[in-house]
Design a protein around this motif. Structure first.
Motif: not given
Lengths: 333, 665
Positions: A64-68, A88-91, A161-164, A184-191
Motif C-alpha cells: 500500500f503505497l501513499n504519496g506521489a 501494488m496498491i496506490a493508496f 493494480d488497484y487504487y484506494i 481473493g475475489q479481485l475486481p478487474p485490474r486497474g479498478a
C-alpha cells in the motif's frame, strides 16, 4: 512462521495523512493486523530497505503505497516494492492522481528551489545554498535523492493494480478495500476500490439543488454563511461533488464545506478538472463576455480548484517547462 | 460459387472507397495513391477509387464488396456528410450491414477545396482516412426510431404568407390553427395600396383570401393571440397560445359596427395603428373595413369605462341583446397539439429615426414609404388624396432609396423590395398629384418578372432618377417650408440640391424586434441579420434546423409578395409531406444516460437546448427523451461524472479518431 499474507506500507511525497488514516481504523486495525503480516512500514515499524531487498520477488501479497513520486529515492522504492509485491496498491489521492504535491507541476525544480530555499520570507540562507545530490564533507561524499522537475502519480512510474482514493482514504473505504483484496475475489485490474458514481448520489443535500441552477456570482466558503442543508452550488459555492467519485459519504459536506475532489473522477472521465470546469462554466448566467470574466474572476485559482488532486494525471499533466521557468522568473522579479 | 457472407454483426474487414468527385477531389488529391495507402492500413480488406462513388455503379461496388468480401465496415472518402452520408448509409444497409457501420471522410470541403499543394493535400487525406478506418471499427449497430406525426398544423402569423400556407393546408384537408398577434389578419400587405409591377390593388387580391380563411371549416383562426410556449418535437408539438382579451365576445359580435357609432367619443381621437397614426380611431374600433374577423376590439388604454368605470356604456346599450361586449373578459390560455409548425411572423419596417439626418420625425414633410401607401390609398386617412401634414398637395417629391439598407451603419443587406415599391410609389404619386418626382438611388434593382419593364415605364412617365445617396435633408433657408435633398449625382459628378415639398423614405425590411424571443420559443436559429435561418440556403430554404418547423415569408428575409406566396406554398408542401408520411424516422445519434452511473447532480437538465432532459424524481436520475434529442452533445460534454454518452460519438470512437489523425507517419 505465520502463514498470513505479507503486506507493506510505504510513503512517498505525502503529508502523512494517509498513515494517520490507517491508524484511524481504530480497533478495526486489529482485524487487519490479525489477517496479515506487516513486514515493512517505516512510519511505525523498524524494518529497513535491505529487509525488503532480501525478500523474494513477489513475496508480498500487496504494497500500500501513499504519496506521489517526487524524488529519485521514491522512484527506486516504488520499483523495488513493485518487484516484491503481487499487488501494488496506490493508496490515497497523491499516489492515485498526483495529489496536492502534484500542483508543483505548475513550476519546475529551479523555481521551486528558488522559492523554498531563497525567496520565501521565512528562509535565512545568505549563501543561497540549494539541495545538491552529492556533497563532500571532510572527505566523505554525502548524497541526497534527486528532485524531479515533474511530480508523478504512482502509475506513471510503475504498474498499479488497484487504487484506494481519498485525501485521506476514509476508514470505511480502506476496510472495504482490504477485505476485497483478502477475499481473493479481485475486481478487474486497474479498478478504483470505491463506488463509481459521483458524490451527489450520496450527498444529503442532493434534493435541494434546483433543476435549473444559474449563478451570477461564485463565493468562497469564508465569504458567506452557509446553510447546512442546501446544495452548496445552489449557494454559489464551488463544489466538486458532481465531478468527483463518491464513497466518502460526503464527509466534507457534512462538515458544511464543499467537496474539493479528492476521490478523483469516475472511471468514465479522463480529466476530472476539465469535466468540473465544463459543468461549472455551464452554470454561469450571462451571455456577455466581460460579465462572464467578472463572474469567473471570483475563482482565484482555477487549476488549484479544479485540478487540486489530479494535475499530474490530467490531460494538462504539468505546465510546459518553458512557461514554468518564465513563471519562476516572474516570482523572482 | 462462394456463399455470400452475411455480416450483420459487423465482423469482417473495412472497405474504403475514395471518390474523385470528377476533378473536385482528384484534381488536388492523388486518389490512386490514397487508395493504395488505404489498402495497406490494418484491418482494411479492400480500397477502391472511383469517379463518382455516389453514382449507382459507385454504390454497387460497396454492396458487392460487402457480400463478396465479407466486409464488416465501410468508409467512403468523398464530399460532406451533409450531402451523401444518407446515400452511403443506405448502400451499406442494402449490402447487408447495419447502416451505422459506416463512416464518411470529407475529402472535398475539408481538403481538396481548401488546399493547393497536391502532395500535402494527399498526406492530409491519408490522415483523415486512417482516422476513419480506426474509428469505424468501434462503431456499434444502431436502430432508427419512428415517430408518428399529428396531422394538425400550426401557422404563426396571419400576413399573406401565413394566410396562403394555412389555406393551402386547409384545402388539402388538414386542420390548421392560424395564430395572429394583431386583432385582424392581413399583415403588411393589407396596408399596401397597389402592388408592383402589375399595379393591382393589394386589398382586392388579399381580402378574398382573408375571408376564405375565416370561413374555411378546417381553419381555426385565433387573432389577438400569441404563442407563449412550445413543447415537444416533430410530429408531436404541444403549443400554448395566449388569447388576449378584446373585450368582445367573438362568437356574438356580428360586425355591425353600431357600437363604434354609439361610443361616447363623438370624434375619433386615438391615433390609428393601421394608418400609422395618420388617421384617428375610437377606443372601440375595427382596424380597417375589411378586417378579418369582422369583430371590433376595445382598447382598454383609452376606453373611459376601463379608465374610470363611469362611462355611460352607450356601446353596450346599442349592442343590446346581442351581448357581445364584455368588459370583464379575461385573457385565455389555449393548448393545442400539432405535428408541424409554419412560422410566418413577417418583418418590421426599418425605423427611419435611426438616420437622423433624413429628418423623419423632425420635419413634417418627411414620410416613410408605408405611410405613403396609406396616403395614396382610397380607404386611407385622406381618402386617397395625397395631402401633406400641413394640408397642401405636394408639387415636388423626393424619394430616397435604401434607407436602412445597403449601409454599413444600419443594415448591410439589400431589402429587395424597396426599388420596386419606390417606382410604384413614384408612379402613384405622380398619377395623383402630377408632382415632379425625384428618385435618389444607389442602383435600381429590378430583377423580377416584368420589373425592368415597369422601371422603364416609370422613367418614361417623366419621373427623375438621380444616382446618388442623399447625404442631408434640411429646410430651404428662405423659409419656403420646402426641404432640400442634397446628394452627389455620381453620373454627373456634381452635388445636387433639390428642394421638395415631400420626402419619401424607402425604408428597408428588418427582422422583428422580438425575433430572438420567437427564435428561442420555437428553438430555431437566426442569421446574423436577425432573420430566421433556413436549414440550407439553396436546398432547404423553408426548413429550419428544428424538424417539423418551417419558414414562410419575410421572417426568413426580405422578399416580395410573389416570392412570399411561393415560399408559403413550399412550407405548406413540406408540412404536408411530413403529415402524409404519417411518421418520421429519427437519426439514432442521440445522447443517453447511463442510469446506474448517474449521480443525479442535475447539471445536464437546464443545458439541453431541446428540452430533452428531465430529472425523474422517483429515481433521482436524469433521463433523455431520445425523440427530442438532436445529438448536439452539450450534455455529454457537461456531465461531470461521464454518465451521459452519445451514439456515434462515444469517447472511445472520438479518441480513436483523434489518435488516427495524429498517427502521422
Amino acid at each position: 512462521m505465520s502463514e498470513k499474507p505479507k503486506v507493506a506500507f510505504y510513503w512517498c511525497a505525502s503529508c502523512g495523512g494517509c498513515e494517520e488514516a490507517v491508524v484511524d481504523l481504530a480497533e478495526k486495525i486489529l482485524d487487519v493486523v490479525g489477517a496479515v503480516d506487516i513486514v515493512f512500514w517505516p512510519v511505525a515499524l523498524d524494518f529497513k530497505r535491505h529487509d525488503v531487498e532480501a525478500l523474494a520477488d513477489g513475496a508480498l501479497l500487496a504494497t500500500f503505497l501513499n504519496g506521489a513520486i517526487r524524488t529519485t529515492e521514491q522512484e527506486e522504492m516504488a520499483r523495488l516494492l513493485r518487484k516484491k509485491s503481487k499487488l501494488m496498491i496506490a493508496f490515497g489521492a497523491c499516489s492515485h492522481l498526483g495529489g496536492i504535491p502534484g500542483l508543483a507541476n505548475l513550476w519546475d525544480r529551479e523555481t521551486i528551489f528558488q522559492t523554498a530555499y531563497r525567496d520565501s520570507p521565512s528562509t535565512v540562507n545568505p549563501e543561497g545554498i540549494t539541495p545538491q545530490p552529492r556533497h563532500r564533507v571532510d572527505g566523505f561524499e554525502l548524497t541526497l535523492p534527486g528532485f524531479f522537475d515533474t511530480v508523478r502519480a504512482l502509475d506513471q512510474v510503475v504498474e498499479v493494480d488497484y487504487y484506494i482514493p481519498g485525501c485521506a482514504p476514509t476508514p470505511k473505504i480502506i476496510l472495504a478495500a482490504v477485505q476485497t483484496l483478502l477475499s481473493g475475489q479481485l475486481p478487474p485490474r486497474g479498478a478504483v476500490l470505491a463506488p463509481d458514481r459521483a458524490l451527489c448520489d450520496e450527498c444529503p443535500r442532493k434534493d435541494s439543488r434546483p433543476e435549473k441552477l444559474m449563478l451570477t456570482a461564485f463565493k468562497r466558503p469564508h465569504e458567506v454563511i452557509l446553510e447546512e442543508d442546501k446544495c452548496l452550488l445552489a449557494q454559489g459555492v464551488l463544489c466538486m461533488g458532481p465531478a468527483t467519485r463518491g464513497g466518502c459519504e460526503a464527509l466534507c459536506l457534512q462538515g458544511n464545506m464543499p467537496c474539493t475532489g479528492c476521490f478523483g473522477p469516475t472511471s468514465r472521465v479522463r480529466d476530472q478538472g476539465a469535466k468540473a470546469l465544463s459543468a461549472v462554466a455551464s452554470l454561469v448566467e450571462s451571455d456577455d463576455a466581460d460579465e462572464i470574466d467578472r463572474i469567473l474572476a471570483a475563482i482565484p485559482d482555477p487549476v488549484g480548484t479544479f485540478y487540486r488532486y489530479s494535475l499530474p494525471t490530467s490531460r494538462l499533466r504539468r505546465k510546459r517547462p518553458a512557461a514554468a521557468a518564465r513563471a519562476g522568473e516572474k516570482i523572482a522579479a | 460459387m462462394q456463399e455470400p457472407k452475411r455480416n450483420g454483426n459487423g465482423a469482417g474487414g473495412v472497405g474504403v472507397y475514395v471518390c474523385h468527385c470528377g476533378t473536385n477531389i482528384a484534381g488536388i488529391i492523388d486518389v490512386r495513391e490514397l487508395a493504395a495507402y488505404a489498402a495497406g492500413l490494418p484491418g482494411v480488406t479492400v480500397a477502391r477509387e472511383y469517379k463518382y462513388v455516389c453514382s449507382d455503379p459507385g454504390q454497387e461496388f460497396i454492396k458487392q464488396d460487402i457480400r463478396a468480401l465479407g466486409l464488416g465496415r465501410v468508409v467512403v472518402a468523398a464530399c460532406s456528410p451533409c450531402l451523401h452520408e444518407k446515400t452511403f448509409r443506405r448502400a451499406t444497409e442494402q449490402g447487408g450491414l447495419n447502416p451505422f457501420y459506416f463512416q464518411m471522410v470529407n475529402l472535398r470541403e475539408h481538403d481538396s477545396w481548401v488546399h493547393t499543394d497536391r502532395e500535402a493535400a494527399t498526406e492530409k487525406a491519408k490522415d483523415l482516412v486512417r482516422a476513419a478506418v480506426r474509428r469505424v471499427r468501434l462503431h456499434q449497430p444502431l436502430e432508427r426510431r419512428r415517430v408518428p406525426i399529428d396531422p394538425k398544423v400550426l401557422v404563426v402569423g396571419g400576413g399573406i404568407a401565413g394566410i396562403h400556407a394555412a389555406l393551402t393546408l386547409a384545402n388539402a384537408g388538414k386542420k390548421v390553427y392560424l395564430v395572429e398577434r394583431e386583432p385582424t389578419i392581413g399583415g403588411h400587405m393589407a396596408q399596401f395600396d397597389k402592388t408592383f409591377p402589375t399595379l393591382d390593388c393589394a386589398a382586392c387580391i388579399l381580402t378574398p383570401k382573408m375571408t376564405a380563411v375565416r370561413s374555411h371549416p378546417n381553419i381555426t383562426l385565433w387573432t389577438y393571440s400569441e404563442v407563449t410556449k412550445v413543447d415537444g418535437y416533430v410530429g408531436n408539438f404541444k403549443v400554448t397560445v395566449k388569447r388576449k382579451p378584446r373585450y368582445i365576445v367573438e362568437e356574438l359580435c356580428l360586425g355591425c359596427l353600431e357600437c363604434i357609432e354609439a361610443c361616447v367619443y363623438k370624434q375619433a381621437k386615438v391615433p390609428d395603428e393601421f394608418n400609422l397614426g395618420l388617421g384617428k380611431r375610437k377606443p372601440i374600433y375595427l382596424p380597417f373595413p375589411q378586417a378579418v374577423p369582422q369583430v371590433v376590439v376595445i382598447d382598454p388604454e383609452t376606453c373611459i369605462e376601463f379608465k374610470s368605470g363611469k362611462c355611460k356604456k352607450t356601446c353596450v346599450e346599442v349592442c343590446g341583446d346581442r351581448l357581445a361586449i364584455d368588459f370583464k373578459q379575461q385573457e385565455r390560455i389555449e393548448e393545442v397539439e400539432v405535428g408541424t409548425i409554419i412560422l410566418a411572423t413577417g418583418f418590421q419596417p426599418f425605423d427611419a429615426r435611426r438616420i437622423p439626418y433624413y429628418g423623419y420625425g423632425t420635419y413634417p414633410g418627411v414620410y416613410t414609404a408605408l405611410e405613403v401607401e396609406r396616403l395614396v390609398n382610397a380607404a386611407g386617412p385622406t381618402g386617397g388624396e395625397v395631402l401633406l401634414r400641413d394640408g397642401h398637395k405636394p408639387r415636388t417629391i423626393g424619394i430616397i432609396h435604401c434607407v436602412g439598407s445597403r449601409d454599413e451603419h444600419t443594415h448591410r443587406y439589400c431589402s429587395r423590395v424597396c426599388c420596386m415599391y419606390s417606382l410604384k410609389l413614384a408612379h402613384l404619386l405622380k398619377e395623383k398629384t402630377d408632382a415632379e418626382v425625384y428618385n435618389f438611388y444607389i442602383d435600381i434593382r429590378a430583377p423580377g418578372k416584368a420589373f425592368e419593364e415597369f422601371y422603364n415605364r416609370v422613367a418614361e412617365e417623366g419621373t427623375h432618377f438621380i444616382r446618388g445617396k442623399v447625404a442631408d435633408v434640411y429646410p430651404e433657408p428662405n423659409g419656403t417650408g420646402r426641404l432640400v435633398l442634397q446628394a452627389e449625382d455620381t453620373l454627373l459628378g456634381l452635388v445636387r440640391r433639390i428642394p421638395v415639398d415631400m420626402v419619401v423614405l424607402a425604408t428597408g425590411l428588418e427582422a422583428r424586434a422580438d425575433a430572438q424571443e420567437v427564435r428561442r420559443l420555437f428553438n430555431i436559429t437566426c442569421s446574423t441579420e436577425g432573420f430566421f435561418l433556413e436549414r440550407h440556403p439553396k436546398l432547404a430554404p423553408v426548413n429550419t434546423f428544428t424538424d417539423g418547423i418551417f419558414l414562410a415569408g419575410c421572417c426568413q428575409g426580405p422578399k416580395d409578395i410573389p416570392d412570399t406566396v411561393a415560399q408559403a406554398g413550399a412550407a405548406a408542401a413540406e408540412a404536408l409531406a411530413l403529415v402524409d408520411a404519417q411518421f418520421v424516422e429519427l437519426e439514432p445519434n442521440t445522447a443517453y444516460v447511463l442510469e446506474e452511473e448517474c449521480s443525479g447532480c442535475k447539471t445536464c437538465v437546464p443545458l439541453c437546448p431541446y428540452s430533452a432532459i428531465t430529472f425523474v424524481e422517483a429515481k433521482k436520475k436524469a433521463e433523455i427523451n431520445e425523440v427530442l434529442c438532436k445529438g448536439c452533445g452539450v450534455c455529454v460534454a457537461a456531465c461531470p461524472s461521464g454518465s451521459i454518452r452519445q451514439n456515434l460519438f462515444e469517447d472511445a470512437q472520438i479518441f480513436e479518431e483523434i489518435e488516427g489523425v495524429l498517427a502521422h507517419a
